[in-house]
Write a protein that holds these residues in place. Structure first.
Motif, PDB file in Angstrom:
ATOM      1  N   LEU A 142     156.971  66.855  32.956  1.00 55.38           N
ATOM      2  CA  LEU A 142     156.314  65.743  33.434  1.00 55.38           C
ATOM      3  C   LEU A 142     157.593  64.501  33.776  1.00 55.38           C
ATOM      4  CD1 LEU A 142     153.369  65.342  32.345  1.00 55.38           C
ATOM      5  CD2 LEU A 142     153.633  66.980  33.775  1.00 55.38           C
ATOM      6  N   PRO A 143     157.557  64.242  35.177  1.00 54.44           N
ATOM      7  CA  PRO A 143     158.352  63.090  35.514  1.00 54.44           C
ATOM      8  C   PRO A 143     158.126  61.706  34.693  1.00 54.44           C
ATOM      9  CG  PRO A 143     156.972  63.672  37.522  1.00 54.44           C
ATOM     10  CD  PRO A 143     156.766  65.210  36.208  1.00 54.44           C
ATOM     11  N   LEU A 144     158.672  61.131  34.506  1.00 47.15           N
ATOM     12  CA  LEU A 144     157.980  59.376  34.128  1.00 47.15           C
ATOM     13  C   LEU A 144     158.327  58.745  35.286  1.00 47.15           C
ATOM     14  CD1 LEU A 144     161.348  58.434  31.577  1.00 47.15           C
ATOM     15  CD2 LEU A 144     158.880  58.930  30.688  1.00 47.15           C
ATOM     16  N   ALA A 145     157.286  57.903  35.088  1.00 46.60           N
ATOM     17  CA  ALA A 145     156.897  56.885  36.458  1.00 46.60           C
ATOM     18  C   ALA A 145     156.504  55.600  35.725  1.00 46.60           C
ATOM     19  CB  ALA A 145     155.556  57.395  37.165  1.00 46.60           C
ATOM     20  N   SER A 146     157.168  54.627  35.842  1.00 47.08           N
ATOM     21  CA  SER A 146     157.509  53.527  35.210  1.00 47.08           C
ATOM     22  C   SER A 146     158.284  52.554  36.045  1.00 47.08           C
ATOM     23  CB  SER A 146     158.084  53.360  34.334  1.00 47.08           C
ATOM     24  OG  SER A 146     158.516  52.111  33.601  1.00 47.08           O
ATOM     25  N   GLN A 147     157.439  51.293  36.424  1.00 42.14           N
ATOM     26  CA  GLN A 147     158.064  49.886  37.574  1.00 42.14           C
ATOM     27  C   GLN A 147     158.386  49.138  36.526  1.00 42.14           C
ATOM     28  OE1 GLN A 147     157.952  50.325  40.794  1.00 42.14           O
ATOM     29  NE2 GLN A 147     156.800  52.438  40.599  1.00 42.14           N
ATOM     30  N   HIS A 148     158.753  49.115  35.257  1.00 40.56           N
ATOM     31  CA  HIS A 148     159.874  48.489  34.316  1.00 40.56           C
ATOM     32  C   HIS A 148     161.008  49.010  33.488  1.00 40.56           C
ATOM     33  CE1 HIS A 148     155.359  45.926  35.645  1.00 40.56           C
ATOM     34  NE2 HIS A 148     155.159  47.121  35.134  1.00 40.56           N
ATOM     35  N   LEU A 149     160.447  50.537  33.579  1.00 43.43           N
ATOM     36  CA  LEU A 149     161.849  51.297  32.189  1.00 43.43           C
ATOM     37  C   LEU A 149     163.118  50.583  33.435  1.00 43.43           C
ATOM     38  CD1 LEU A 149     162.370  53.076  29.644  1.00 43.43           C
ATOM     39  CD2 LEU A 149     162.444  54.610  31.364  1.00 43.43           C
ATOM     40  N   GLU A 173     168.627  51.558  34.894  1.00 40.61           N
ATOM     41  CA  GLU A 173     170.060  50.812  34.915  1.00 40.61           C
ATOM     42  C   GLU A 173     170.647  51.144  34.108  1.00 40.61           C
ATOM     43  OE1 GLU A 173     169.969  46.898  35.875  1.00 40.61           O
ATOM     44  OE2 GLU A 173     169.387  46.970  37.636  1.00 40.61           O
ATOM     45  N   ASP A 174     170.241  51.840  32.514  1.00 44.48           N
ATOM     46  CA  ASP A 174     171.180  52.787  31.786  1.00 44.48           C
ATOM     47  C   ASP A 174     170.145  53.598  31.293  1.00 44.48           C
ATOM     48  OD1 ASP A 174     173.603  50.635  31.194  1.00 44.48           O
ATOM     49  OD2 ASP A 174     171.072  48.764  31.746  1.00 44.48           O
ATOM     50  N   LEU A 175     170.360  54.691  31.275  1.00 41.51           N
ATOM     51  CA  LEU A 175     170.898  56.078  30.896  1.00 41.51           C
ATOM     52  C   LEU A 175     171.723  56.102  29.405  1.00 41.51           C
ATOM     53  CD1 LEU A 175     168.935  58.944  30.549  1.00 41.51           C
ATOM     54  CD2 LEU A 175     170.380  59.341  32.532  1.00 41.51           C
ATOM     55  N   VAL A 176     171.134  56.697  28.377  1.00 39.82           N
ATOM     56  CA  VAL A 176     172.059  57.571  27.391  1.00 39.82           C
ATOM     57  C   VAL A 176     171.942  58.909  26.850  1.00 39.82           C
ATOM     58  CG1 VAL A 176     173.121  56.966  25.235  1.00 39.82           C
ATOM     59  CG2 VAL A 176     172.568  54.490  27.127  1.00 39.82           C
ATOM     60  N   ILE A 177     172.308  59.451  26.812  1.00 42.48           N
ATOM     61  CA  ILE A 177     172.109  60.984  26.317  1.00 42.48           C
ATOM     62  C   ILE A 177     172.971  60.792  25.521  1.00 42.48           C
ATOM     63  CG2 ILE A 177     171.629  62.817  26.826  1.00 42.48           C
ATOM     64  CD1 ILE A 177     171.083  62.458  29.799  1.00 42.48           C
ATOM     65  N   ILE A 178     172.980  61.514  23.639  1.00 38.03           N
ATOM     66  CA  ILE A 178     174.265  61.016  23.019  1.00 38.03           C
ATOM     67  C   ILE A 178     173.175  61.950  22.363  1.00 38.03           C
ATOM     68  CG2 ILE A 178     174.932  58.812  23.528  1.00 38.03           C
ATOM     69  CD1 ILE A 178     174.150  57.843  21.439  1.00 38.03           C
ATOM     70  N   ARG A 186     169.226  71.766  35.909  1.00 34.86           N
ATOM     71  CA  ARG A 186     170.005  71.933  36.861  1.00 34.86           C
ATOM     72  C   ARG A 186     170.657  69.930  37.138  1.00 34.86           C
ATOM     73  NH1 ARG A 186     164.774  74.482  37.678  1.00 34.86           N
ATOM     74  NH2 ARG A 186     163.787  73.037  38.952  1.00 34.86           N
ATOM     75  N   THR A 187     169.568  69.311  37.966  1.00 36.74           N
ATOM     76  CA  THR A 187     169.642  67.888  38.062  1.00 36.74           C
ATOM     77  C   THR A 187     169.263  66.663  36.863  1.00 36.74           C
ATOM     78  OG1 THR A 187     169.186  68.696  40.437  1.00 36.74           O
ATOM     79  CG2 THR A 187     169.456  66.203  39.815  1.00 36.74           C
ATOM     80  N   ILE A 188     170.303  65.656  36.686  1.00 32.40           N
ATOM     81  CA  ILE A 188     170.497  64.767  36.477  1.00 32.40           C
ATOM     82  C   ILE A 188     170.018  63.072  37.720  1.00 32.40           C
ATOM     83  CG2 ILE A 188     170.689  62.218  34.895  1.00 32.40           C
ATOM     84  CD1 ILE A 188     172.139  64.602  33.126  1.00 32.40           C
ATOM     85  N   SER A 189     168.604  62.813  37.959  1.00 31.44           N
ATOM     86  CA  SER A 189     169.000  62.310  39.690  1.00 31.44           C
ATOM     87  C   SER A 189     168.305  61.078  39.377  1.00 31.44           C
ATOM     88  CB  SER A 189     167.961  62.934  40.755  1.00 31.44           C
ATOM     89  OG  SER A 189     167.610  62.706  42.038  1.00 31.44           O
ATOM     90  N   SER A 190     169.463  59.875  39.672  1.00 27.74           N
ATOM     91  CA  SER A 190     167.976  58.677  39.878  1.00 27.74           C
ATOM     92  C   SER A 190     169.431  57.377  41.352  1.00 27.74           C
ATOM     93  CB  SER A 190     168.554  57.815  38.227  1.00 27.74           C
ATOM     94  OG  SER A 190     168.453  56.150  38.666  1.00 27.74           O
ATOM     95  N   THR A 191     168.056  56.663  42.443  1.00 28.34           N
ATOM     96  CA  THR A 191     168.980  56.522  42.738  1.00 28.34           C
ATOM     97  C   THR A 191     169.771  54.696  42.398  1.00 28.34           C
ATOM     98  OG1 THR A 191     166.921  55.100  43.682  1.00 28.34           O
ATOM     99  CG2 THR A 191     168.300  57.469  44.360  1.00 28.34           C
ATOM    100  N   SER A 192     168.912  54.422  41.523  1.00 26.98           N
ATOM    101  CA  SER A 192     169.096  53.010  40.724  1.00 26.98           C
ATOM    102  C   SER A 192     170.279  52.661  39.254  1.00 26.98           C
ATOM    103  CB  SER A 192     167.605  52.225  40.347  1.00 26.98           C
ATOM    104  OG  SER A 192     166.549  53.254  39.241  1.00 26.98           O
ATOM    105  N   LEU A 193     170.252  54.198  38.752  1.00 32.40           N
ATOM    106  CA  LEU A 193     171.096  54.215  37.632  1.00 32.40           C
ATOM    107  C   LEU A 193     172.478  53.839  37.899  1.00 32.40           C
ATOM    108  CD1 LEU A 193     170.481  55.369  34.946  1.00 32.40           C
ATOM    109  CD2 LEU A 193     171.978  57.355  35.611  1.00 32.40           C
ATOM    110  N   LYS A 194     172.718  52.700  37.322  1.00 34.80           N
ATOM    111  CA  LYS A 194     174.086  52.264  37.164  1.00 34.80           C
ATOM    112  C   LYS A 194     175.368  52.173  35.807  1.00 34.80           C
ATOM    113  CE  LYS A 194     172.914  48.023  39.390  1.00 34.80           C
ATOM    114  NZ  LYS A 194     172.749  46.009  39.939  1.00 34.80           N
ATOM    115  N   ARG A 195     174.695  52.978  35.061  1.00 32.67           N
ATOM    116  CA  ARG A 195     175.561  53.152  33.508  1.00 32.67           C
ATOM    117  C   ARG A 195     174.719  54.208  33.005  1.00 32.67           C
ATOM    118  NH1 ARG A 195     175.085  47.714  34.401  1.00 32.67           N
ATOM    119  NH2 ARG A 195     173.207  47.690  34.035  1.00 32.67           N
ATOM    120  N   LEU A 196     175.833  55.303  33.347  1.00 29.92           N
ATOM    121  CA  LEU A 196     175.368  56.588  32.389  1.00 29.92           C
ATOM    122  C   LEU A 196     176.717  57.203  31.408  1.00 29.92           C
ATOM    123  CD1 LEU A 196     174.173  59.069  32.885  1.00 29.92           C
ATOM    124  CD2 LEU A 196     174.948  60.074  34.026  1.00 29.92           C
TER     125      LEU A 196
END
Length: 303
Positions: A142-149, A173-178, A186-196
């Motif tokens: 299920l997609p995440l839905a948060s105005q604060h994350l 703004e920050d996504l870390v996958i390690i 198929r897709t990692i999608s975000s229009t707000s993300l600044k650091r990946l």
């Protein structure tokens, strides 16, 4: 009532409880750095401490010592009561770090994550593994839905397509996958993300993941396995670091120079890109002001 500073001096002079003389918000800040089990135990110190843990902004739920991170019956019951008694108290930072042993616990943990999202968490760290070699804990699809994350860290976790669609997270703004995540999406999608940052994780061997993050300013792809993802346009990109290792299948298996003209070569002929006109990396990296590309073994395909 004496000012706080005078109260602390008096407590020191009398050999009293100096920590107890601190204001509630400072005590709760200190408690936010403790594992949740220890923070809750402070309720027995004095009457004043009974409810402090319920409003602590930092929640760290771990499965025991670092050398034995295990999801046990005791932890299951503890977290159920913890979240219930906290109600919807706001959470600033949350870390979930343990191993899930039973399949029956998977939907329970997913429900915990959804509850924490409702508590307006800003930094969420998921380090949830499965007991057994090659078995992943998968968050629900299920997609995440948060105005604060604003920051999401995923460690040693299996990921689904919908969970990595961040259309419902406009502040992220920050996504870390390690550390061994299973990123067969198929897709990692975000229009707000600044650091990946994606490091030491597994992409799909037979289909490329597309990364759509037009606001990205920093990208790190390091020591990942299987197929290199396709990068969409990143016009704001300032710095990018990409390092290929032997486990990448985007390399020639028969020649040191591209291409080997061997149709059996998985790197050259199996799946160079989503279609013949797509670039794999260069479309996204072309706008980077500072770019580092490292190939530790063989020639790789970036087109």
């Amino acid at each position: 009532m004496p000012p706080p500073q005078e109260g602390k001096r008096a407590a020191l002079a009398c050999g009293g409880d100096v920590i107890g003389a601190l204001p509630d918000d400072l005590l709760q800040h200190v408690l936010s750095f403790l594992p949740a089990q220890q923070a809750v135990r402070t309720c027995v110190l004095a009457r004043r401490w009974r409810g402090l843990w319920k409003s602590v902004a930092g929640l760290r739920i771990t499965g025991g010592q670092e050398s034995e991170v295990t999801f046990v019956q005791e932890l299951r019951e503890f977290v159920n009561h913890l979240l219930l008694l906290r109600c919807r108290a706001q959470i600033d930072t949350c870390e979930l770090r343990f191993a899930v042993v039973s399949d029956d616990d998977v939907p329970r943990v997913s429900l915990w994550i959804r509850h924490i999202i409702l508590c307006q968490v800003r930094l969420l760290r998921l380090d949830i593994s499965r007991d057994g070699y090659g078995v992943y804990f998968y968050v629900d699809n299920l997609p995440l839905a948060s105005q604060h994350l604003t920051r999401l860290e995923l460690i040693d976790t299996g990921l689904n397509d919908s969970f990595l669609d961040f259309a419902g997270c406009p502040a992220l703004e920050d996504l870390v996958i390690i550390n061994g995540c299973f990123v067969h999406v198929r897709t990692i999608s975000s229009t707000s993300l600044k650091r990946l940052a994606i490091a030491d994780s597994s992409f799909n061997q037979h289909a490329r993941t597309r990364i759509y993050a037009p606001s990205l300013v920093s990208l790190r792809l390091e020591d990942n396995w299987d197929r290199t993802p396709v990068l969409e346009s990143m016009p704001s990109l300032k710095a990018a670091f990409v390092r290929f290792i032997k486990e990448s299948v985007d390399r020639c298996f028969y020649s040191d120079s591209w291409d080997c003209h061997n149709e059996d070569c998985q790197g050259c002929y199996d799946l160079q890109a989503v279609n013949s006109h797509d670039s794999v990396l260069l479309k996204g990296l072309s706008e980077a002001e500072n770019l580092t590309l490292i190939d530790e073994h063989d020639t790789v395909c970036m087109f």
